[in-house]
Motif scaffolding. Structure first.
Motif: not given
Lengths: 384, 384
Positions: B95-98, B105-113, B314-321
């Motif tokens: 929950r803390f990471v979510e 406001d980090i976008p969700k990935p379009s496909t699961p990783r 979380a890190w993949s999403r941060i890097d992409d954004a």
């Protein structure tokens, strides 16, 4: 060995020996370096006597003094200030320290103690002129300020007396304010050093300070206790080294024997940066004291100057009991020391330590040149 | 420049360039050092292709590989193991990471990783033989193990293939187990280094490891990004240097541009050792990510391997954004880096960085010899 520092101070080797023991200071200067007395624990009268004692052993050789001159100059009644500060210490903290001492069965003092003069000097600037009168009545070659940029009260008198001003820096961002204050020599103090220290290592900090020093000599401090480490400091661009911890392995150092024994047994992993002694992060030997402050029920360290006010008497009691061989006090016992403590193997004369560092450094510098050859010695082949 | 390392590996300069980008590895080896590929993020097929690509650029020059070979060999079903570990992550941490990602406001990935192959490799030793088959099918000169002493599965194959085995050490107490494991080269990694690192600084650790290495070459790592720092490492007794962070300032490094821009703007004070990425203390650039984990309501980092399992997506999403210029992601963005980051001023070719370090080191070593004079050149005065 010749560098900008040896030229500036008229010394044989670019090695400063920083210590609170007059015997260490005299021996470092006699061996060709520059001894610097950490004078914060002495009253003006005591300091006068110590400096005279040192000079009697130096035959005109240079030495220096490190002071704690507060930047603020607001007049204050030290008794009122002390009472006001003591009222700011939460009762839970007082109880924690009392219970800690009880748990380790540390004896109570037979007579009540005066507050440490070091703490009072830090709080009360009214004694500064008297202290400076003493210091500048002696033929010192260098004066350093223990914490932060030296105030004009110190720098102006040093300039008038032709005394070199040195100051410790732990972050490149702090170099500018030291230069603005009129400092002649910057001491880049890496995180591996004992006492109050920052987080940046000597390998990284030294060149950063050299780059910002505008041509002034820079000394490397932290991690320097051997000739190889002194050679590394010179390679990093320093004009010399400021050694502190290594003297804690000398005969002349006045640190209590139980602490020195713990140092001899310690590894380089056995230090930590902790706020539990002064309220600011200071590197020291890890002991049961730190385990207690990190354990459950710890209220956490107070800021400077509350934490030293809270713990000064406890440390006197611990030192005294450890000196008498008390088990609990020996477990708690600690003092400021850098990571070089892992290399301590025996107590030795300070002069021998000084000469060995300088001689080994000289030898190492010559060896290093051999790794790359000497282009000036390339000679044309003899035609037969 | 000739040292025990250049003799052992047949390289021109005792400089190892450690990086996950094949382009950096090739350029360091082409410039006379030894490039070492951090291979932990590649599958066996990917690694095979990367090593072939590197060799095509090297014309027979030596290079090396750094692997993550788990010491344990118990067979395990990776899917079961992953499920079991994931069930050990407390819901409060998830929950803390979510909530952290939502707050920024980090976008969700379009496909699961898929899970990061690095994490799976660390958990599942069943893929190790295939990985080693790939590595030893290539003409590598050196193999290193990323964490801890290398297991016999790695050392035995290296010895059979005539490949030098290197290993990182952060404490003098750990040197013996590395030597027992059959390591040929010890890398003394100081606290100022990027990535997983201990608390002992390079100035102190390097001579301690040299003393325990039984004559084997020791490389200094941590705080080495310039010729002056390389000269300091040699002064400390190292036979060469292991540089990691400096390549993050090279064009060839594959780290996302937003991270590289943060590195160029950072000071040497802007790193910290944190457990919030891998569960073990690793030095990285301080960002809003660390402020959040240190702030109120933080559940604290989990141990390895739970923390990377918790945070990998979380890190993949941060890097992409961050790559797309997202403000919140840019604030959180970070990567492993040492304290030398404060010296980064521009992105440059890796070959230029390599040559400058080596040339400046050579020049510095010659200058240092000048400080002490050369006794062999002392000539008797000419009688007139």
């Amino acid at each position: 060995m010749r560098t900008a520092l040896t030229d500036l101070l008229g010394i044989d080797a670019p090695l400063v020996g920083f210590n609170r023991s007059p015997g260490v200071v005299a021996e470092v200067s006699r061996a060709g370096g520059l001894g610097v007395l950490a004078a914060t624990m002495y009253s003006p009268e005591e300091l006068d006597a110590q400096l005279t004692w040192i000079e009697e052993r130096l035959d005109g050789r240079p030495y220096g003094v490190d002071l704690l001159v507060p930047g603020h100059t607001a007049p204050a009644d030290p008794a009122d200030l002390l009472a006001s500060l003591q009222s700011q210490i939460p009762p839970g903290h007082v109880r924690f320290v009392e219970e800690l001492l009880e748990r380790y069965d540390i004896p109570k003092p037979s007579t009540p103690r005066e507050q440490n003069p070091e703490i009072l000097a830090n709080l009360d600037p009214s004694g500064v002129p008297a202290l400076l009168d003493v210091v500048f009545a002696h033929p010192i070659a260098l004066v350093a300020n223990a914490l932060g940029a030296p105030p004009p009260t110190l720098v102006d008198r040093a300039k008038d007396a032709g005394v070199v001003v040195a100051s410790l820096v732990g972050k490149p961002e702090h170099a500018a304010r030291q230069l603005d204050a009129g400092v002649d020599v910057l001491v880049a103090q890496g995180t591996e050093a004992g006492g109050h220290t920052g987080t940046i290592a000597t390998t990284v900090l030294t060149p950063e300070i050299v780059e910002r020093a505008g041509g002034r000599p820079v000394l490397a401090a932290g991690g320097i206790a051997t000739g190889a480490q002194m050679a590394a400091a010179l390679a990093l661009g320093a004009s010399g080294v400021w050694c502190g911890s290594v003297w804690l392995s000398s005969h002349e150092d006045i640190t209590p024997e139980p602490v020195k024994r713990k140092f001899l047994a310690a590894s380089s992993s056995d230090t930590l940066r902790s706020r539990t002694r002064t309220g600011k992060p200071a590197r020291q030997l890890r002991s049961a004291w730190h385990d207690e402050w990190e354990g459950e029920g710890s209220p956490g360290a107070l800021p400077m100057p509350l934490q030293p006010l809270l713990t000064a008497e406890a440390w006197s009691r611990i030192d005294d009991a450890a000196e008498a061989g008390h088990t609990g006090a020996t477990a708690l016992e600690s003092y400021y020391i850098g990571q070089v403590v892992g290399g301590f193997t025996a107590l030795r004369p300070a002069a021998e330590i000084t000469r060995e560092i300088v001689d080994d450094c000289t030898a190492r510098l010559r060896e290093l040149a051999g790794l790359v050859g000497d282009p000036s010695r390339t000679r044309p082949q003899t035609v037969e």
